[in-house]
Design an enzyme around this catalytic site. Structure first.
Site, mmCIF file in Angstrom:
data_model
loop_
_atom_site.group_PDB
_atom_site.id
_atom_site.type_symbol
_atom_site.label_atom_id
_atom_site.label_comp_id
_atom_site.label_asym_id
_atom_site.label_seq_id
_atom_site.Cartn_x
_atom_site.Cartn_y
_atom_site.Cartn_z
ATOM 1 N N ASN A 1 0.723 -8.271 -6.020
ATOM 2 C CA ASN A 1 0.747 -7.322 -7.123
ATOM 3 C C ASN A 1 1.617 -7.864 -8.258
ATOM 4 O O ASN A 1 2.803 -8.123 -8.081
ATOM 5 C CB ASN A 1 1.294 -5.984 -6.621
ATOM 6 N N GLU B 1 0.822 -1.210 0.000
ATOM 7 C CA GLU B 1 0.000 0.000 0.000
ATOM 8 C C GLU B 1 0.858 1.262 0.000
ATOM 9 O O GLU B 1 0.508 2.271 -0.620
ATOM 10 C CB GLU B 1 -0.930 -0.005 1.206
ATOM 11 N N GLU C 1 13.760 -3.934 -2.900
ATOM 12 C CA GLU C 1 14.524 -4.275 -4.097
ATOM 13 C C GLU C 1 13.752 -5.188 -5.054
ATOM 14 O O GLU C 1 14.346 -5.840 -5.903
ATOM 15 C CB GLU C 1 15.849 -4.949 -3.716
ATOM 16 N N ILE D 1 1.774 -6.222 -11.280
ATOM 17 C CA ILE D 1 2.029 -5.126 -12.207
ATOM 18 C C ILE D 1 3.514 -4.795 -12.266
ATOM 19 O O ILE D 1 4.057 -4.492 -13.329
ATOM 20 C CB ILE D 1 1.189 -3.895 -11.803
ATOM 21 N N GLU D 2 4.195 -4.882 -11.118
ATOM 22 C CA GLU D 2 5.614 -4.549 -11.095
ATOM 23 C C GLU D 2 6.427 -5.495 -11.970
ATOM 24 O O GLU D 2 7.372 -5.070 -12.638
ATOM 25 C CB GLU D 2 6.136 -4.558 -9.658
ATOM 26 N N LEU E 1 14.670 -5.718 1.602
ATOM 27 C CA LEU E 1 13.439 -4.960 1.383
ATOM 28 C C LEU E 1 13.698 -3.853 0.369
ATOM 29 O O LEU E 1 14.796 -3.313 0.275
ATOM 30 C CB LEU E 1 12.942 -4.353 2.694
#
Length: 431
Positions: free
Chosen positions: A341, A61, A314, A343-344, A312
């Site tokens: 997620n 988030e 990365e 999308i990344e 964290l």
């Protein structure tokens, strides 16, 4: 009556929260930071009235909030931000988003005393809750004080809607107390209206606006070069999934040897050591945390069949590393957990294989598959078989890689619309 019972129970359970935070703090020291804030006690002087309060509970988030915060500042250059979180990973990531005059705090426990102390200290012009953070006590108190609170990048799965109906007497008033919700998809908007939100609009998913940092992409390419083998990334893996992957990997050891290096990035940092121990049967393991400040794998890492991504911030680097000739598996989708997620991965040009459970990101998952950026498999053994097949079909693997970035780019320009909607909402606007 339901709200009164909820408030009473929250008050009674407050001491248990201290015990839980102390336990979590053994593995993640960030949970021990500023414990008084969890109960609405803030040591610093209060901010001047009129800041925008934004709550991003955890890492995902907080990252999704980045483009929104940029858009809010573009709309109001004098904007001051109060950024609240619920997890240590969210707070660590949020620190980079602050500017002079901003504040960063824990969201208080949802009991009457902590909530009232927080709102009296913060005195914001509006509240913005990211994605699913509907807290009945907090929203009831905000409504009583005339504070507009929005749910942004909002999502509500059919499964969550059904479960929520069991607590309709408590959750429906909470949803009705919202000034509005700006949803990720029309389907999310319809479900939020069914849950009681009176003002809903589907604007899209903020995560499409996240742009991978060039430095992280370059770092990932350097990792891929050091690997010498294509990387199969298990991104944001969850408890139970690594054991299933281990079994599937061992069953295909002869086919996988010398063709792929496994890179596992657990979703929760408190599990890093447990996952390292679980993967020990596959042979020597090289941990990202041992690669030093420069972040380059030591020469011996090229001999380790497994890499552990125990860092964290990365994830773009991990996806970039797998994009260079390898693939990624979507954590949380091979167990009934709703997925993560995706999308990344597409933005980094990394071909993605996902399992059957993506109900938290249903629209994005289906759209990515339709665009050719991702592919759905029934389980981890099938995903491993497909990964091996794509290694033998470099053109097909490359087609999935190049399909990702255009799919992401075609769904941007959402943050500015969200920022304008919420900043135009006057105090007390709940119609």
């Amino acid at each position: 009556m339901a709200l009164g019972l909820y408030r009473g129970l929250s008050t009674l359970l407050a001491p248990a929260l201290r015990v839980r935070l102390a336990w979590r703090g053994r593995a993640e020291p960030g949970y021990r930071q500023a414990l008084g804030e969890r109960f609405g006690r803030y040591g610093e002087p209060p901010p001047a009235p009129g800041a925008v309060w934004l709550h991003a509970v955890s890492l995902g988030e907080t990252r999704a909030a980045e483009p929104l915060i940029e858009a809010l500042r573009a709309e109001d250059p004098a904007l001051r931000l109060i950024l609240s979180h619920g997890t240590a990973t969210g707070r660590a990531a949020g620190a980079a988003l602050l500017r002079p005059g901003d504040r960063q705090v824990w969201l208080p426990w949802d009991a009457p005393g902590p909530v009232r102390r927080f709102l009296a200290w913060a005195r914001p012009r509006c509240g913005l809750l990211m994605e699913t953070e509907v807290w009945p006590g907090l929203l009831a108190e905000a409504q009583a004080q005339g504070l507009p609170v929005w749910l942004l990048n909002a999502r509500l799965s059919e499964r969550s809607l059904r479960r929520g109906r069991r607590f309709d007497a408590l959750l429906r008033p909470a949803h009705r107390a919202l000034a509005g919700a700006l949803a990720q998809t029309p389907e999310d908007a319809a479900r939020l209206q069914a849950a009681g939100v009176r003002r809903v609009e589907a604007l899209g998913n903020l995560k499409f606006e996240l742009r991978p940092e060039p430095a992280l992409l370059a770092r990932g390419r350097a990792w891929a070069a050091a690997s010498r083998l294509p990387l199969l990334l298990f991104a944001s893996s969850r408890e139970g999934e690594e054991a299933a992957l281990l079994a599937a990997w061992q069953a295909r050891a002869a086919s996988l040897a010398g063709r792929l290096r496994l890179l596992v990035v657990p979703r929760h940092p408190q599990r890093f050591d447990d996952v390292a121990a679980l993967l020990a049967p596959l042979g020597p393991l090289s941990r990202r945390s041992a690669w030093g400040a420069e972040g380059l794998p030591p020469p011996e890492a090229a001999q380790a069949p497994v890499w552990l991504g125990d860092s964290l911030g990365e994830m773009a680097a991990y996806y970039s590393a797998a994009a260079a000739g390898g693939l990624a598996l979507l954590g949380g989708s091979f167990a009934p957990l709703g997925g993560q997620n995706l999308i990344e991965a597409a933005a980094c040009g990394c071909p993605l294989l996902m399992g059957p459970h993506t109900f938290n990101f249903a629209a994005a998952a289906e759209s990515a598959c339709a665009a050719g950026a991702a592919e759905r498999l029934p389980d981890l053994p099938a995903a491993l078989d497909r990964a091996l097949a794509l290694l033998d079909e470099p053109a097909a693997r490359e087609a999935r890689a190049v399909a990702g970035p255009p799919w992401v780019a075609g769904r941007q320009a959402i943050a500015q619309s969200m920022a304008r909607r919420v900043l135009a909402s006057p105090p007390g606007d709940k119609t």
